[in-house]
Design an enzyme around this catalytic site. Structure first.
Site, mmCIF file in Angstrom:
data_model
loop_
_atom_site.group_PDB
_atom_site.id
_atom_site.type_symbol
_atom_site.label_atom_id
_atom_site.label_comp_id
_atom_site.label_asym_id
_atom_site.label_seq_id
_atom_site.Cartn_x
_atom_site.Cartn_y
_atom_site.Cartn_z
ATOM 1 C CB SER A 137 -17.891 25.173 0.174
ATOM 2 O OG SER A 137 -16.694 25.658 0.725
HETATM 3 N N1 SAH Z 1 -15.232 24.405 4.914
HETATM 4 C C1 SAH Z 1 -16.001 25.625 5.125
HETATM 5 C C2 SAH Z 1 -15.652 26.664 4.073
HETATM 6 C C3 SAH Z 1 -15.513 27.987 4.706
HETATM 7 S S1 SAH Z 1 -14.816 29.259 3.671
HETATM 8 C C4 SAH Z 1 -17.481 25.335 5.160
HETATM 9 O O1 SAH Z 1 -17.890 24.251 4.734
HETATM 10 O O2 SAH Z 1 -18.228 26.186 5.640
HETATM 11 C C5 SAH Z 1 -13.088 29.129 4.044
HETATM 12 C C6 SAH Z 1 -12.693 29.287 5.485
HETATM 13 O O3 SAH Z 1 -11.260 29.284 5.531
HETATM 14 C C7 SAH Z 1 -13.145 30.590 6.136
HETATM 15 O O4 SAH Z 1 -13.869 30.297 7.294
HETATM 16 C C8 SAH Z 1 -11.827 31.319 6.453
HETATM 17 O O5 SAH Z 1 -11.873 32.085 7.640
HETATM 18 C C9 SAH Z 1 -10.861 30.160 6.573
HETATM 19 N N2 SAH Z 1 -9.439 30.496 6.376
HETATM 20 C C10 SAH Z 1 -8.899 31.387 5.514
HETATM 21 N N3 SAH Z 1 -7.545 31.398 5.639
HETATM 22 C C11 SAH Z 1 -7.240 30.501 6.620
HETATM 23 C C12 SAH Z 1 -6.013 30.071 7.215
HETATM 24 N N4 SAH Z 1 -4.812 30.554 6.838
HETATM 25 N N5 SAH Z 1 -6.077 29.116 8.187
HETATM 26 C C13 SAH Z 1 -7.264 28.591 8.593
HETATM 27 N N6 SAH Z 1 -8.459 28.979 8.065
HETATM 28 C C14 SAH Z 1 -8.447 29.919 7.091
#
Ligand code: SAH
Length: 215
Positions: free
Chosen positions: A64
């Site tokens: 993000s």
């Molecule tokens: N907090 C992260 C943001 C990553 S983007 C950072 O700082 O890098 C969002 C993430 O949510 C992705 O890695 C994706 O695989 C995950 N995601 C999507 N749906 C999900 C679910 N149902 N349960 C757990 N993770 C999920």
């Protein structure tokens, strides 16, 4: 894996950019100054790591944007030793920011590749969430509930009911609400009692989608 004075300088600059954009919580700004974001990215992005931008992290996902991380973290009003549940561990950067703020962090990721690489990275950086787990964040972590706050870092078409149920009274759930391919509205629910939640909205953001169970 190097963290130099130059990186520290860039982090301090990033923190002032975020402050100019309206982030006021000192605890959040201090965490941004502490966490070495360049080590959460592929080394080809190292030069850009302290720009206020999102970047790809593999498996079609993104780390993000720092402003978004700071904005969500600020809404949580984290106090030391708060139990915080994060949905979407991804690169682990948001996890690290919450940890630096003093939270006991529980985080769920549904992409196995990211779960594995982040589980290896965080201990190397001496970042120690209470739990990193592989699974479907829609369900939360009923065995560890209730949480002081819950942060969802992927865009959800609606607010998952199990997450609402796992919030303490007085607790906060911060989640970008909106379908895939459209902007999401940053939404905060504050739990008033067993049955009532107060809803606040904070404008548009863009996230990768929160996906339901793959299997
Ligand atoms: N907090 C992260 C943001 C990553 S983007 C950072 O700082 O890098 C969002 C993430 O949510 C992705 O890695 C994706 O695989 C995950 N995601 C999507 N749906 C999900 C679910 N149902 N349960 C757990 N993770 C999920």
């Amino acid at each position: 894996m190097k963290d130099t004075a130059k990186h520290q300088g860039l982090r301090n600059q990033l923190a002032s950019v975020l402050q100019q954009k309206g982030i006021t919580d000192k605890n959040v700004l201090d965490a941004i100054k502490k966490v070495p974001r360049h080590l959460f990215l592929n080394s080809s992005f190292e030069d850009y790591a302290y720009q206020d931008k999102a970047f790809p992290i593999g498996a079609g996902q993104t780390i993000s944007q720092p402003y978004t991380v700071a904005f969500q973290s600020q809404l949580l009003e984290v106090k030391k030793d708060d139990m915080v549940l994060e949905i979407g561990t991804g690169s682990g950067y948001q996890t690290a920011v919450l940890y630096a703020m003093g939270a006991k962090v529980y985080s769920i990721e549904r992409q196995h590749e990211l779960f594995k690489s982040t589980s290896l990275l965080l201990p190397k950086l001496n970042i120690r969430p209470k739990l990193l787990t592989f699974g479907d964040g829609y369900k939360g972590l009923p065995n560890y509930a209730p949480f002081d706050s819950i942060i969802v870092t992927a865009g959800a078409p609606m607010i998952p009911q199990p997450l609402m149920a796992q919030l303490k009274i007085g607790g906060r759930l911060v989640i970008p609400v909106g379908g895939d391919g459209e902007p999401q509205i940053m939404t905060m629910l504050v739990r008033k009692n067993e049955t009532q939640f107060e809803r606040h909205e904070f404008g548009e953001f863009r996230f990768v989608p929160l996906l339901e169970n793959k299997n």
